[in-house]
Scaffold this motif. Structure first.
Motif, mmCIF file in Angstrom:
data_model
loop_
_atom_site.group_PDB
_atom_site.id
_atom_site.type_symbol
_atom_site.label_atom_id
_atom_site.label_comp_id
_atom_site.label_asym_id
_atom_site.label_seq_id
_atom_site.Cartn_x
_atom_site.Cartn_y
_atom_site.Cartn_z
ATOM 1 N N LEU A 119 42.057 44.970 40.574
ATOM 2 C CA LEU A 119 41.198 45.610 41.313
ATOM 3 C C LEU A 119 40.064 45.963 40.215
ATOM 4 O O LEU A 119 39.922 46.463 39.151
ATOM 5 C CB LEU A 119 41.382 47.265 41.386
ATOM 6 C CG LEU A 119 42.407 47.416 42.852
ATOM 7 C CD1 LEU A 119 43.730 46.904 42.796
ATOM 8 C CD2 LEU A 119 42.438 49.112 43.022
ATOM 9 N N VAL A 120 38.824 45.038 40.421
ATOM 10 C CA VAL A 120 37.646 44.895 39.478
ATOM 11 C C VAL A 120 36.576 45.223 40.250
ATOM 12 O O VAL A 120 35.708 44.497 40.853
ATOM 13 C CB VAL A 120 37.719 43.624 38.880
ATOM 14 C CG1 VAL A 120 36.810 43.455 37.946
ATOM 15 C CG2 VAL A 120 38.965 42.838 38.655
ATOM 16 N N GLY A 144 40.673 46.492 36.202
ATOM 17 C CA GLY A 144 39.870 45.828 35.236
ATOM 18 C C GLY A 144 38.568 46.229 35.220
ATOM 19 O O GLY A 144 38.010 46.508 36.062
ATOM 20 N N VAL A 145 37.890 45.960 33.957
ATOM 21 C CA VAL A 145 36.349 46.537 34.084
ATOM 22 C C VAL A 145 35.456 45.657 34.464
ATOM 23 O O VAL A 145 35.815 44.474 34.462
ATOM 24 C CB VAL A 145 36.137 46.985 32.188
ATOM 25 C CG1 VAL A 145 36.850 48.136 32.054
ATOM 26 C CG2 VAL A 145 36.301 45.494 31.538
ATOM 27 N N THR A 146 34.335 45.839 35.185
ATOM 28 C CA THR A 146 33.620 44.859 35.609
ATOM 29 C C THR A 146 32.636 44.038 34.698
ATOM 30 O O THR A 146 32.021 43.100 35.271
ATOM 31 C CB THR A 146 32.498 45.732 36.562
ATOM 32 O OG1 THR A 146 31.759 46.636 35.650
ATOM 33 C CG2 THR A 146 33.042 46.644 37.621
ATOM 34 N N GLN A 147 32.852 44.403 33.345
ATOM 35 C CA GLN A 147 32.257 43.516 32.494
ATOM 36 C C GLN A 147 33.028 42.278 32.154
ATOM 37 O O GLN A 147 32.677 41.404 31.122
ATOM 38 C CB GLN A 147 32.126 44.247 31.261
ATOM 39 C CG GLN A 147 31.037 45.417 31.147
ATOM 40 C CD GLN A 147 30.426 46.172 30.023
ATOM 41 O OE1 GLN A 147 30.165 45.453 28.944
ATOM 42 N NE2 GLN A 147 30.938 47.313 30.177
ATOM 43 N N LEU A 148 34.397 42.066 32.812
ATOM 44 C CA LEU A 148 35.126 40.840 32.494
ATOM 45 C C LEU A 148 34.340 39.727 32.778
ATOM 46 O O LEU A 148 33.473 39.519 33.685
ATOM 47 C CB LEU A 148 36.320 41.003 33.243
ATOM 48 C CG LEU A 148 37.367 42.192 32.829
ATOM 49 C CD1 LEU A 148 38.523 42.162 33.864
ATOM 50 C CD2 LEU A 148 37.852 42.162 31.477
ATOM 51 N N THR A 149 34.521 38.610 31.769
ATOM 52 C CA THR A 149 33.825 37.211 31.762
ATOM 53 C C THR A 149 34.898 36.287 32.767
ATOM 54 O O THR A 149 35.921 36.785 32.885
ATOM 55 C CB THR A 149 33.698 36.847 30.599
ATOM 56 O OG1 THR A 149 34.761 36.746 30.019
ATOM 57 C CG2 THR A 149 32.755 37.624 29.735
ATOM 58 N N SER A 168 33.666 42.879 43.670
ATOM 59 C CA SER A 168 32.233 43.113 44.476
ATOM 60 C C SER A 168 31.463 42.026 44.348
ATOM 61 O O SER A 168 31.772 40.840 43.602
ATOM 62 C CB SER A 168 31.440 44.344 43.826
ATOM 63 O OG SER A 168 31.287 44.115 42.386
ATOM 64 N N ASP A 169 30.319 41.879 44.533
ATOM 65 C CA ASP A 169 29.454 40.604 44.606
ATOM 66 C C ASP A 169 29.118 40.200 43.348
ATOM 67 O O ASP A 169 28.932 38.882 43.105
ATOM 68 C CB ASP A 169 27.977 40.796 45.324
ATOM 69 C CG ASP A 169 28.166 41.276 46.906
ATOM 70 O OD1 ASP A 169 28.923 40.282 47.508
ATOM 71 O OD2 ASP A 169 27.518 42.231 47.476
ATOM 72 N N SER A 170 28.823 40.959 42.241
ATOM 73 C CA SER A 170 28.436 40.548 40.918
ATOM 74 C C SER A 170 29.624 39.720 40.238
ATOM 75 O O SER A 170 29.076 38.729 39.389
ATOM 76 C CB SER A 170 28.190 41.907 40.142
ATOM 77 O OG SER A 170 29.617 42.492 40.104
ATOM 78 N N LEU A 171 30.911 39.947 40.566
ATOM 79 C CA LEU A 171 32.044 39.053 39.887
ATOM 80 C C LEU A 171 32.531 37.983 40.861
ATOM 81 O O LEU A 171 33.401 37.114 40.198
ATOM 82 C CB LEU A 171 33.168 40.097 39.394
ATOM 83 C CG LEU A 171 32.864 40.676 37.883
ATOM 84 C CD1 LEU A 171 34.209 41.485 37.819
ATOM 85 C CD2 LEU A 171 32.880 39.574 36.867
ATOM 86 N N ALA A 172 32.176 38.088 41.887
ATOM 87 C CA ALA A 172 32.841 36.979 42.820
ATOM 88 C C ALA A 172 32.570 35.536 42.330
ATOM 89 O O ALA A 172 33.480 34.719 42.174
ATOM 90 C CB ALA A 172 32.353 37.346 44.300
ATOM 91 N N PRO A 173 31.285 35.223 41.755
ATOM 92 C CA PRO A 173 31.042 34.101 41.350
ATOM 93 C C PRO A 173 31.922 33.475 40.418
ATOM 94 O O PRO A 173 32.576 32.345 40.230
ATOM 95 C CB PRO A 173 29.698 33.817 41.092
ATOM 96 C CG PRO A 173 28.902 35.050 41.855
ATOM 97 C CD PRO A 173 30.013 35.862 41.989
ATOM 98 N N GLN A 174 32.196 34.449 39.416
ATOM 99 C CA GLN A 174 33.036 34.323 38.252
ATOM 100 C C GLN A 174 34.524 33.767 38.887
ATOM 101 O O GLN A 174 35.474 33.022 38.158
ATOM 102 C CB GLN A 174 33.042 35.302 37.242
ATOM 103 C CG GLN A 174 31.968 35.260 36.654
ATOM 104 C CD GLN A 174 30.786 36.282 37.089
ATOM 105 O OE1 GLN A 174 30.592 36.473 38.338
ATOM 106 N NE2 GLN A 174 30.270 37.310 36.399
#
Length: 578
Positions: A119-120, A144-149, A168-174
């Motif tokens: 859950l990020v 997990g924190v949302t700042q994960l790379t 969410s949208d911000s981490l989906a590309p990673q």
């Protein structure tokens, strides 16, 4: 086979009311008897039930008591953001929505009890909803924190063998970039108002999901959650907790330290990826209180103060770093609507910050101390005498001592390791193990005790005084950062021949990351300021941004042992003037 805890509580409530009526007495509200049962288990005064599920045995009990009029009308969950959006759920509505989410996990994602889901998510209502859904289905959640790379995500997905991820949208590309390297990952859930190829849209699925769901019958010893924690050597470790460890482990501290009742509204500003988000959930909901959440994109002192003035928040928690920011404001300009109790934890509280907060607001700051591996170890409960600078006394059911290197208990006043007794009886509210790492698990034990890795002294009155870490972990704004992680990233840059990372004092964050860098010969003539910025950006790009070195010093050599090991302790003492 023992009956489920929920049945025991409801049966006890019925019997208790019957006895009171027979004797012509007015029974107390049933809610108090329910909490008393949970609290007795939390304090170690009653045995842990064989079967336990927080969603079924606590949340659904509150839903029934709420329906019967035995709880105030304030919501169980209240989320807001800066644009005026708002979500409010009663315990009944939380149950309804979480059953729908549970059906998505089982019916769409094909997750079985014991399967793992990452859950990020930022502070969105879906994080709390999916946490409860995991409980209902027996799925093990991995926050997990949302700042994960990409690198962080890849390691965590591979190490945990998670079958699903929610983000969410911000981490989906990673996630898309590393999915092919994570063979266990089967489904990806997106919390968004937009669709994305290869992802299941959680909000769309919720619109058509059924709310009919039978809660999984989980044992108290079944897995509940896994947290990744950084250490001084190697990669982050997995800390595993059971259903009952968190599910009932926070009842007593929630009632005493956080001082929650069913009438309270509790706001903790923590990120969802940190353990304090789960601590808040279990502390508040086991005591029938409302969890208040503001989306809060960034920590801003003025914004936090305005929220406390605008909403009827009764109980407030944030890390000492944020309190250090807040007390720099003119607090006399703010009138809090309902605030009556404040707590803090995650790092040591400076007595000066506590004094300024109390002087300007009239409210005391109650510090608590714990770890990812535990629940609350020490605390200053509401109503207790506070010694400024102390993190309080041992929090039941823990037996907390200061021990020496052999695990022998030290007398009051002597410095040693903070330790929790685990033999002959291991507390139920304790982590199971460092998953897949028996060596680390064994190394954390000394004699009859679990060694926290923190050093302190205990005075004759039983108050603990924090002195620092045994190891090299850096605690910056309550973010725990392992130096090896930062050193490994720095080593990837061609300018760095070798480096050592330690903590350095900071007036706002308490301590920050400082890197001592020996440059490669070809970079020795570069501009130091420009090179500092380059290395800082490099670390931000390669790992979670909060880990980057805010201070960089270029040196000709690093202190080392005869065997060639870098002596971080010398550099750390140099930074702290010891």
């Amino acid at each position: 086979m023992r009956p489920r805890l929920k049945g025991l509580i409801l049966q006890a409530l019925k019997s208790f009311r019957g006895v009171c009526t027979a004797h012509g007495q007015l029974p107390p509200p049933p809610v108090h008897q329910a909490v008393a049962t949970w609290e007795a288990i939390s304090l170690g005064r009653q045995p842990v039930p064989e079967y336990f599920n927080f969603a079924h045995d606590v949340l659904d009990v509150w839903s029934q008591l709420e329906k019967a009029g035995h709880r105030p009308t304030n919501p169980a969950f209240w989320w807001v953001n800066d644009t005026g959006a708002e979500v409010k759920w009663t315990f009944g509505e939380l149950g309804h929505q979480s059953r729908k989410a549970a059906n998505i996990l089982v019916g769409v994602c094909d997750l079985q009890p014991g399967d793992r889901m990452m859950l990020v998510l930022p502070r969105l209502p879906e994080w709390w909803l999916l946490s409860v859904a995991c409980m209902r289905t027996g799925v093990v959640m991995i926050p997990g924190v949302t700042q994960l790379t990409e690198k962080d995500l890849k390691y965590r997905l591979q190490a945990s063998r998670a079958k699903s991820i929610v983000t969410s949208d911000s981490l989906a590309p990673q996630v898309d970039a590393i999915s092919a390297d994570c063979p266990a990952l089967q489904t990806k859930l997106l919390v968004s108002d937009r669709s994305r190829p290869g992802w299941l849209n959680f909000r769309e699925l919720m619109l058509k999901a059924s709310s009919e769901h039978k809660c999984m019958r989980t044992k108290s010893s079944d897995k509940l959650v896994i947290y990744f924690t950084s250490g001084t050597t190697g990669a982050p470790k997995m800390v595993e907790h059971s259903q009952c460890s968190y599910g009932l482990g926070f009842v007593a501290s929630g009632r005493r330290w956080v001082a929650l009742t069913e009438s309270d509204i509790f706001w903790n500003t923590t990120d969802t990826g940190w353990v304090k988000a789960a601590w808040t959930l279990f502390s508040a909901w086991s005591n029938g209180a409302c969890v208040f959440v503001h989306e809060l994109p960034r920590a801003d002192a003025k914004a936090i103060l305005n929220i406390l003035c605008k909403f009827p928040i009764t109980t407030f928690c944030c890390v000492p770093t944020i309190f250090r920011m807040i007390v720099q404001e003119d607090l006399t300009r703010y009138r809090f609507q309902s605030l009556k109790h404040c707590i803090t934890g995650g790092e040591a509280l400076n007595p000066d910050v506590r004094d300024k907060w109390k002087c300007q607001t009239g409210l005391e700051l109650h510090e608590g101390y714990g770890q990812s591996e535990t629940v609350v170890i020490c605390a200053n409960p509401k109503g207790s005498a506070i010694k400024s600078g102390s993190m309080g006394r041992a929090s039941p059911p823990y037996d907390v001592q200061i021990v020496d290197d052999e695990g022998n208990i030290l007398p009051p006043g002597e410095e040693g390791s903070v330790a929790v007794r685990i033999r002959p009886t291991r507390p139920f509210c304790f982590f199971n193990c460092y998953l897949d790492n028996p060596e680390k698990t064994a190394a954390s034990e000394r004699g009859d005790f679990y060694i926290t890795g923190d050093r302190a002294r205990m005075d004759k009155d039983g108050y603990f005084w924090f002195l620092g870490r045994n190891d090299d972990v850096i605690n910056s704004s309550s973010y725990r950062i392992g130096p090896v992680e930062v050193e490994s990233v720095l080593a990837e840059h061609p300018a760095v021949l070798e480096s050592a990372v330690v903590s350095s004092p900071d007036p706002i964050r308490g301590e920050v990351v400082k890197a001592f860098v020996v440059l490669s010969p070809e970079y020795s003539s570069h501009d130091p300021e420009a090179l500092t910025r380059t290395l800082q950006e490099h670390v931000k790009q390669m790992t979670a941004p909060y880990k980057y070195p805010r201070k960089v010093a270029f040196v000709s050599e690093l202190p080392k042992t005869v065997s060639g090991k870098i002596q971080r302790s010398i550099l750390r003492k140099q930074e702290w003037g010891r």
